[in-house]
Scaffold this motif. Structure first.
Motif, short mmCIF file in Angstrom:
data_model
loop_
_atom_site.label_atom_id
_atom_site.label_comp_id
_atom_site.label_asym_id
_atom_site.label_seq_id
_atom_site.Cartn_x
_atom_site.Cartn_y
_atom_site.Cartn_z
N ARG A 130 0.84 -1.21 0.00
CA ARG A 130 0.00 0.00 0.00
C ARG A 130 0.87 1.26 0.00
NH1 ARG A 130 -3.91 0.03 4.92
NH2 ARG A 130 -1.91 0.13 6.02
N PHE A 131 1.93 1.25 0.81
CA PHE A 131 2.84 2.40 0.84
C PHE A 131 3.45 2.64 -0.54
CE2 PHE A 131 7.19 4.01 1.10
CZ PHE A 131 6.93 5.26 1.64
N ARG A 132 3.88 1.56 -1.21
CA ARG A 132 4.50 1.65 -2.54
C ARG A 132 3.54 2.27 -3.54
NH1 ARG A 132 7.41 3.10 -4.76
NH2 ARG A 132 9.62 2.82 -4.66
N GLU A 133 2.27 1.85 -3.47
CA GLU A 133 1.26 2.40 -4.39
C GLU A 133 1.05 3.89 -4.13
OE1 GLU A 133 -1.14 -1.83 -4.85
OE2 GLU A 133 -2.04 -0.21 -3.65
N THR A 134 1.08 4.25 -2.85
CA THR A 134 0.93 5.66 -2.49
C THR A 134 2.10 6.47 -3.04
OG1 THR A 134 -0.17 4.92 -0.47
CG2 THR A 134 0.53 7.21 -0.54
N MET A 135 3.31 5.94 -2.89
CA MET A 135 4.51 6.59 -3.44
C MET A 135 4.39 6.75 -4.95
SD MET A 135 7.08 7.56 -1.55
CE MET A 135 8.48 7.60 -2.72
N GLU A 136 3.89 5.70 -5.62
CA GLU A 136 3.80 5.76 -7.08
C GLU A 136 2.81 6.82 -7.54
OE1 GLU A 136 3.47 1.56 -8.08
OE2 GLU A 136 5.58 1.39 -7.42
N ALA A 137 1.70 6.95 -6.81
CA ALA A 137 0.74 8.01 -7.16
C ALA A 137 1.40 9.38 -7.02
CB ALA A 137 -0.49 7.90 -6.26
N SER A 138 2.16 9.55 -5.93
CA SER A 138 2.86 10.82 -5.72
C SER A 138 3.89 11.07 -6.82
CB SER A 138 3.55 10.82 -4.35
OG SER A 138 4.59 11.77 -4.31
N SER A 139 4.55 10.00 -7.27
CA SER A 139 5.64 10.14 -8.24
C SER A 139 5.15 10.55 -9.63
CB SER A 139 6.42 8.83 -8.34
OG SER A 139 6.94 8.48 -7.07
N GLU A 140 3.82 10.46 -9.83
CA GLU A 140 3.26 10.88 -11.13
C GLU A 140 2.92 12.37 -11.17
OE1 GLU A 140 2.93 9.17 -14.01
OE2 GLU A 140 4.14 7.72 -12.89
#
Lengths: 418, 418
Positions: free
Chosen positions: A12-22
């Protein structure tokens, strides 16, 4: 699910990071998300949604800092965790962003396990930590610490002359003074290292004992403009030649005096290939773990400026724009971080941060400490910034354990010298 | 009014200068009238009106150069006089502007006295002489001399990415290739000195024998960006420190080798106070009256670049963007200027221009020379630029006499070495 074995949800943390990275992505792996830009607004809107979904009570203060509050069993001063979501131009995805998103993950994990804490917990996204668009940096935490007034912050202008206060209103994040956080039990900020030591020594976690002192200067070298084909070299008052000599001399001096010196900005005016400049402007950033060393260097710098101005027949004005002395973090908060690292079996290294952080100002008003995650090659403020998943997971787990511990603690003795 | 005692109308010339000095005026005495800007359009529109009022046949060529033709008694190649109306950012009112407006005044005076000449006379305003907005400079005269193609000129971009060709169309000055001037009997360009010699030696007129050779370079120093508080100084790949040392070293070299060297532009990227730059870019302008000396300096420059790149652990790319060898003007045209100065009783000084001019390219295709007016303190490309009225009047009178003489002459022997 046992509360004792509670674990963060790294996927879940990784997915949150990926959303931010976009949001504000540049050149595949970078972020260009300057404070109060449209991209900052987009990130803030998403972060607010995440906080609301996690059941947090969201507040925005008068300089746009975002807080999300999770109630405690008692109405005591809260534990504060977080960092900042803005980036440098062509900065990285990790920097302070991980500090905010790991704070969110800690809350989500508490919700997963229905963990109740004695104290409230607040997560925070400080406005304009970077100072890349509006100088100086860390204005929002500085405001909380009484370093800056609201009027000062609101009147800062970016390079295009746009005002902080107006831009804050434009993106819809001008909240109220009463929403500022007041009594803080303790503050923990997670950030990437921004240096190579953890990676070089193969440690999982940096326990940040303090922050180097910093001084900023704006230098203006004033000469006499003229056409490139006229005045003989030895009769010129050429501010570029004076600036180049001064920078070279200061580099030697910085090496001798063991301080860190950086010239990050420079420009010449009027700025044409065939025109001797009238003025050259550049910035100086000086850092040291020792305030005496830094001040000693500044005295030598001023002497050298006088000598070069006289040698090169130009006027040199050195404007001392900002200073932050060495910061010592709170020993009790550091002790919690140490003991939790130990029980989790993580290897640690004591570090003095070279970079400033919001924790530097919050340390003036509450017991504070920081945790660093290793950054590959020590790269930071660059699109090549990278923290490996294994370290992100350890760092996020540690923050969760630390905040659980702090949120059940009594008041911590607070002493501004830590 | 006797034709023999014909005199320019200096009051009228002064009024014309004053009208020009209002278009793009900055800081009271300066002009900011970049090529193909709205202010350039405003000036062009007024100049076109003045030419039409003086009975000239106006043409615009495919790069926007403006010509005004006064017929001669015979259909022979015309005498060309003029210069350019564009300026540097924060430039002066005189520069090349006086060359265009004195050409106009010469025509007006001929009209006053009903003077007929054997050859036609054309006055000219060359587009983008300065090269301040679109590099390289002197593109329009370079086009006539076959140095640049139309496609090259039209595709040049300014700092904002706007294309020359589109900007030319936008301001309404995209004419036709057939309107370019072809056969030129002779060309005389009046300009301010852009150096202090005439004023220092108390002379009225500079007789310009030639132009220094010039080479332009764009230097890119590539290092490794990082946060100002992390990497120790001696482990950095800091392009700013390499650039400063290189510029300082090159200054010493230029002093030893007796060339003129100017660094007019510099920038650091990403450009934040607390970030070690990834790249530093700067320009180099090298000038000499001797092509061998200039080329010798360039060889030493390239050696020094290699040494600094290795010493400072950075990559340095030196792009040689433009070269113009030493120019020798036409001896017959120079002789007319000398003898007319003498008969008018003006004191003169032989000069080699340090700056490039449109005359440099026209010299490749037609007998050419230049006349300089003294500039107070040698100041040029600056708002403080000033040529005193007494000198403006002498210079205008001389141009009038020179063009009268040339317009009645036979063909002049043309040799590209002057």
């Amino acid at each position: 699910m046992s509360v004792e074995n509670a674990k963060i949800d790294f996927k879940r943390f990784r997915e949150t990071m990926e959303a931010s990275s976009e949001i504000g992505r540049v050149k595949d792996t970078g972020l260009y998300r300057l404070a109060l830009s449209d991209k900052d607004k987009e990130m803030r809107d998403l972060f607010r949604k995440w906080m609301e979904e996690a059941g947090l009570e969201v507040r925005i203060d008068d300089v746009g800092t975002m807080y999300g509050r999770r109630a405690g069993k008692e109405d005591l001063p809260p534990v504060l965790i977080g960092s900042h979501l803005d980036t440098q131009p062509y900065g990285g995805r990790y920097d302070g962003v991980i500090g905010v998103l790991m704070a969110l993950e800690a809350i989500r994990t508490m919700n997963d396990y229905n963990i109740e804490t004695r104290r409230p917990i607040e997560i925070v996204n400080f406005t304009n930590e970077e100072g890349a668009r509006f100088e100086p940096p860390m204005m929002a935490s500085g405001l909380l610490a009484g370093e800056f007034t609201k009027e000062f912050v609101h009147s800062r202008k970016d390079a295009e002359g746009l005002e902080f206060g107006e831009e804050l209103g434009r993106i819809g994040y001008r909240g109220t003074e009463e929403n500022r956080i007041k009594d803080i039990h303790s503050f923990v900020e997670v950030h990437i290292e921004q240096g190579p030591r953890l990676e070089k020594e193969g440690r999982d976690i940096g326990i940040v004992r303090g922050i180097q002192g910093v001084s900023w200067f704006e230098v203006t070298v004033q000469g006499k403009s003229n056409h490139a084909g006229s005045t003989p070299m030895h009769l010129r008052k050429d501010p570029m030649m004076a600036a180049a000599r001064l920078i070279s001399d200061l580099e030697e001096l910085a090496l001798e005096e063991s301080v860190l010196m950086t010239i990050g900005k420079i420009s010449a005016s009027p700025g044409a290939v065939n025109v001797i400049p009238e003025t050259v402007n550049f910035s100086i950033d000086v850092r040291s773990e020792d305030d005496e060393e830094r001040n000693g260097f500044i005295r030598l710098l001023e002497e050298r400026v006088g000598a070069i101005a006289s040698l090169k027949n130009v006027d040199i004005d050195v404007d001392h724009t900002w200073t932050s002395p060495v910061t010592h973090f709170n020993s009790d908060v550091l002790e919690v971080i140490s003991s939790k690292s130990e029980s989790l079996g993580y290897s640690t290294l004591d570090i003095v941060s070279g970079a400033g952080h919001d924790a530097r100002y919050i340390n003036d008003i509450a017991p504070t400490a920081m945790i660093f995650a290793p950054s590959v090659g020590g790269i930071s403020h660059d699109i090549a910034e990278l923290t490996l998943d294994a370290y992100l997971e350890k760092c996020g787990t540690l923050l969760f354990e630390v905040v659980r511990e702090l949120a059940d603690r009594d008041e911590i003795a607070f002493d501004q010298e830590g």
